[in-house]
Design an enzyme around this catalytic site. Structure first.
Site, PDB file in Angstrom:
ATOM      1  N   LYS A  86     -55.129  33.402  23.356  1.00  0.00           N
ATOM      2  CA  LYS A  86     -54.209  32.283  23.551  1.00  0.00           C
ATOM      3  C   LYS A  86     -53.854  32.035  25.017  1.00  0.00           C
ATOM      4  O   LYS A  86     -53.567  30.904  25.416  1.00  0.00           O
ATOM      5  CB  LYS A  86     -52.930  32.519  22.752  1.00  0.00           C
ATOM      6  CG  LYS A  86     -53.130  32.473  21.244  1.00  0.00           C
ATOM      7  CD  LYS A  86     -53.514  31.094  20.764  1.00  0.00           C
ATOM      8  CE  LYS A  86     -53.564  31.026  19.232  1.00  0.00           C
ATOM      9  NZ  LYS A  86     -54.061  29.722  18.768  1.00  0.00           N
TER      10      LYS A  86
ATOM     11  N   GLU B 100     -45.216  25.770  19.800  1.00  0.00           N
ATOM     12  CA  GLU B 100     -45.099  26.283  18.443  1.00  0.00           C
ATOM     13  C   GLU B 100     -45.842  27.603  18.400  1.00  0.00           C
ATOM     14  O   GLU B 100     -46.736  27.842  19.223  1.00  0.00           O
ATOM     15  CB  GLU B 100     -45.715  25.297  17.446  1.00  0.00           C
ATOM     16  CG  GLU B 100     -47.236  25.415  17.246  1.00  0.00           C
ATOM     17  CD  GLU B 100     -48.059  25.097  18.491  1.00  0.00           C
ATOM     18  OE1 GLU B 100     -47.540  24.406  19.379  1.00  0.00           O
ATOM     19  OE2 GLU B 100     -49.223  25.551  18.570  1.00  0.00           O
TER      20      GLU B 100
ATOM     21  N   SER C 232     -60.559  37.897  18.355  1.00  0.00           N
ATOM     22  CA  SER C 232     -59.699  36.986  19.116  1.00  0.00           C
ATOM     23  C   SER C 232     -58.396  37.618  19.568  1.00  0.00           C
ATOM     24  O   SER C 232     -57.770  37.156  20.518  1.00  0.00           O
ATOM     25  CB  SER C 232     -59.409  35.733  18.292  1.00  0.00           C
ATOM     26  OG  SER C 232     -58.857  36.094  17.041  1.00  0.00           O
TER      27      SER C 232
END
Lengths: 319, 533
Positions: B230, B252, B519
């Site tokens: 991210k 969010e 990830s």
């Protein structure tokens, strides 16, 4: 029809009061009774909200009313039925307001046709801005002519996108169906039968955008008073009103109604000098939630009185 | 061989049949196949080789936002690939390369395997030229979205008018910066020295032995600062927010990984930060909530709707509509209105660019299969994007099947959804027959989302990527497997990609290479994993 109606009311020396109600709220079938009482209390127009699970442009009050309506099994089909029932009882303009997805699901073409036969006069879709207007309402659908994906093409043709439909079709046919004709059909219907498409301007819209929106809009232009979601506000600031005055000067073709944040006679009187009328939603729904129909009709009467107050008529922006 | 994601009930015999059919003329030399293929590919990967070389010398971290130089797969189609099912994308983009020349080169390389490296380093200029020419004349670039942000019919910007001017402003800025060398240098510097890029591509030896089929590599996005991919996007967007002069950032978050990444970059750049998080997720990802607060962010629990990622996103959008003049919204995935899906993809594509260079360095070839999990789809797109233009690598996006597809409690938007307009985009969506957005479920908060990025919808429709799903239980089992065999505890999201190996591996052979995108790391999920174990 909407525009003429607004003109007629303005000609009588009065501003327009449009009230938003979530269809099926507070109680499914009793909605038409509630709506009639609101109309009798002084609403000149009614906006009928099609409830959606994820109403991005709405504040807490309308979100909650949508949830309640959905729990009672209200869907687009039922909203159209309620509209038709209401049309039997009143002559005032009825405008359907709904997010894109439930309409897409119902089938865009079918929705516009059924809305017309139910007696609706206009439609407002807050999450279809002018950039998406042509694709959604079917004009200049150049991007639809290049669809490489079969199912998406079928989806757009039928407007349904039901899994079964496209699975069957994509197995049967190797070529993407052409979608142009049907969409042109929708546009023609819209124009002939006068289902107005009302677009929104906001304090963020520059004057070029406002002109473009004014050009594409019909019925009236919905002027969002402040940046934000729907919901009652205490008052408007000087700068809010300055922006509003600028918008009022820019919108030429259409009538201008102001909505978002208008909670009572006082806030209505603040914005009324700059427009042809006001739209009130959350404040009325809140009253329905907390004080029932009696308090809601009281508020409508107060707003109606504000719309008739001589003070608001003296402003130069009134045509 | 081409493997169909949705068709894993095929038995072994059938698989063998398929491969026998696919490689009719290589039957006699099956045992040579691997080395042959390797050599052939390595010889004809000029651009990627150059990248690898540069990378070694430290001049290319692979993270520039520009299109990768490796736009097409400049390798010779191997026998097995020739029979790959041609997807719509691949049909336009797959280079048709002269097989005879490739074979000649193979033959000579095969005779002197020890000189392979030398051959690569001293590749004759003509070879490079030919490959470049092929790229220009025979490949159709993957060039999506269009200027309205449409991937085919998907995407767009279905949002209230209030947001449109801000989206236009963001789009304009992004378009002017994405090829701007100063901006790219700034981004790369942060990626290298603040984050820890590049992340390794780890050979998973024991996992490979466990399945006894294709070689498995893991792309280690779990090793990023803050523990997931991210931050790649958060770093990019915070630079844009600075240029926009916005002092307040909102975001969010589902699993909390994006929230932590945004809180982190806000701390670093001295910006005010508010994170919206569904109440359910606040509870199940408690460590991340504390991390965000520690980093100085305000965490707002969202109690509307299903109290998960979709509702957090709704609230963030409402905040943005209200505070548009001083606030930038850092969307965490390739979802939402244009330009977010393309912008987030570009920031995340560093994953795939690095992977491409790394696998060339390690295996002298492109992977046969890549697996990534898909919620909104940002790690998957970041991984897939640099591989889209060729047809060699089969790409698998793995959705969360929750309690099972038949249970109705899942997040398999691409598998069981249909197109809808939601949170600013036209894309596949889990919805009821009236177009109301469905309540969904996944054990993994990061995948617990009814929609999916529009580019994934496009890649599904064009058959370039295959989408499958695995259940909560399968993902949990995969978490344990990877922990015990490789000493890596994956995030529950990433565990979905790992779990797909159960279905994919039996269909692969030892000559092939699989890359799985890990990830994120599983630290945030320990409570859930302990509870379910």
């Amino acid at each position: 029809m909407i525009k003429e109606q607004i003109q007629k009311i303005n000609d009588k020396g009065r501003k327009v009061l449009s009230v938003f109600l979530t269809a099926g709220f507070p109680e499914g079938e009793k909605f038409t009774d509630t709506a009639m009482k609101i109309i009798e209390a002084g609403a000149d127009m009614l906006e009928i909200g099609i409830p959606f699970s994820d109403p991005l442009a709405d504040g807490a009050v309308i979100q909650r009313s949508s949830e309640i309506a959905l729990k009672q099994g209200i869907n687009t089909h039922r909203v159209l039925e309620l509209t038709a029932k209401l049309r039997e009882k009143t002559e005032i303009p009825l405008i359907l307001m709904g997010y894109a997805n439930p309409i897409l699901n119902y089938g865009k073409e079918k929705f516009f046709e059924d809305a017309l036969s139910a007696g609706a006069n206009g439609v407002i879709i807050p999450d279809v801005p002018i950039e998406e207007y042509d694709d959604f309402f079917g004009k200049g659908n150049h991007s639809l002519n290049n669809i490489p994906e079969k199912s998406a093409a079928i989806f757009f043709e039928t407007g349904k996108g039901v899994v079964l439909d496209w699975d069957l079709q994509s197995k049967q046919s190797d070529t993407a169906p052409l979608v142009t004709q049907k969409h042109t059909g929708v546009v023609r219907n819209l124009q002939n039968k006068k289902l107005d498409t009302v677009l929104l301007v906001t304090p963020q819209s520059g004057s070029e955008r406002i002109k473009l929106i004014d050009e594409k809009s019909s019925g009236f232009v919905y002027c969002v008073s402040v940046s934000g979601t729907t919901g009652a506000r205490e008052s408007f600031s000087e700068s809010d009103l300055k922006v509003l005055a600028r918008t009022a000067e820019t919108v030429q073709k259409n009538k201008l109604l102001v909505g978002f944040g208008i909670s009572n006679g006082k806030t209505a009187r603040q914005v009324l000098p700059f427009c042809n009328g006001v739209i009130v939603g959350s404040a009325v729904i809140k009253k329905l939630q907390t004080g029932g129909i009696a308090e809601a009709t009281e508020l409508v009467k107060e707003l109606r009185a504000a719309c008739s107050s001589p003070a608001i008529l003296s402003h130069s922006s009134i045509e | 061989m081409r493997i169909k994601a949705g068709n894993f009930t095929k038995n072994e015999e059938e698989t063998n049949k398929v491969s026998a059919f696919e490689e009719p003329d290589t039957q006699a030399t099956t045992h040579n196949h691997q080395s042959e293929t390797n050599v052939k590919r390595s010889v004809q990967e000029p651009d990627t080789q150059a990248t690898t070389h540069n990378h070694r010398s430290g001049t290319d971290t692979g993270s520039s936002l520009k299109r990768p130089e490796i736009q097409t797969a400049p390798y010779n189609k191997s026998e097995s690939e020739m029979n790959l099912k041609n997807s719509i994308v691949a049909a336009h983009s797959a280079p048709k390369i002269h097989l005879s020349r490739g074979k000649a080169e193979n033959a000579s390389a095969l005779e002197k395997p020890e000189t392979r490296g030398t051959i690569l380093n001293r590749r004759p200029e003509t070879s490079t030229k030919r490959s470049n020419q092929e790229i220009e004349t025979q490949a159709t670039l993957y060039n999506h979205p269009d200027d309205k942000g449409k991937f085919g019919v998907f995407g767009g910007a279905y949002v209230p008018e209030t947001l449109i001017p801000a989206l236009h402003q963001l789009e304009k800025l992004y378009n002017s910066r994405k090829n701007d060398t100063k901006f790219i240098a700034k981004f790369d510097e942060l990626q290298k020295n603040y984050n820890c890029r590049q992340t390794p591509l780890t050979y998973a030896g024991r996992l490979t032995a466990h399945y006894g089929r294709a070689k498995i590599y893991l792309k280690r996005e779990d090793l990023n600062h803050t523990g997931a991919h991210k931050i790649n996007n958060a770093l990019g967007q915070v630079l844009l927010a600075q240029e926009l002069g916005k002092k307040r950032i909102i975001a969010e978050t589902g699993a909390g990984q994006h929230g932590v990444a945004v809180a982190t970059v806000c701390a670093k750049f001295g910006l005010n930060c508010t994170i919206y998080m569904g109440e359910t997720d606040v509870h199940r990802q408690a460590p991340n909530v504390f991390r965000m607060k520690l980093l100085g962010a305000e965490v707002v629990p969202v109690t509307s709707g299903s109290k998960t990622l979709k509702d957090a996103t709704n609230e963030a959008i409402r905040d943005w509509v209200t505070n548009i003049s001083n606030t930038h919204y850092i969307i965490g995935s390739v979802v939402g209105p244009h330009p977010y899906p393309v912008m987030v993809r570009d920031f995340q594509s560093v994953i795939g660019k690095e992977t491409r260079a790394q696998i060339m360095e390690k295996e002298n070839r492109l992977p046969d299969y890549i697996i990534a999990c898909v919620g909104g789809g940002s790690n998957a797109i970041g991984m897939f994007y640099p591989f889209l233009e060729g047809s060699h690598t089969q790409l698998f996006g793995i959705e969360a099947a929750g309690y099972g597809l038949e249970s109705g409690q899942h997040c398999a938007s691409l598998t069981l959804g249909r197109p809808g307009i939601f949170q600013g985009m036209l894309s596949f969506l889990l919805q009821d027959e009236n177009g109301q957005v469905a309540n969904v479920h996944s054990i993994s908060a990061g995948l617990d989302y009814p929609g999916v990025g529009p580019e994934h919808s496009f890649l599904k429709e064009t058959d370039r990527v295959e989408y499958a799903s695995v259940t909560d239980d399968e993902a949990l089992a995969a978490t344990h497997l990877l922990a015990r065999l490789e000493g890596i505890i994956p995030a529950l999201e990433s565990a979905h990609a790992i779990a797909f190996l159960e279905k994919l591996m039996p269909k692969t052979n030892q000559n092939e290479v699989v890359v799985v995108n890990v990830s994120g790391r599983g630290d945030k999920d320990l409570a859930t994993i302990m509870e379910k174990s």
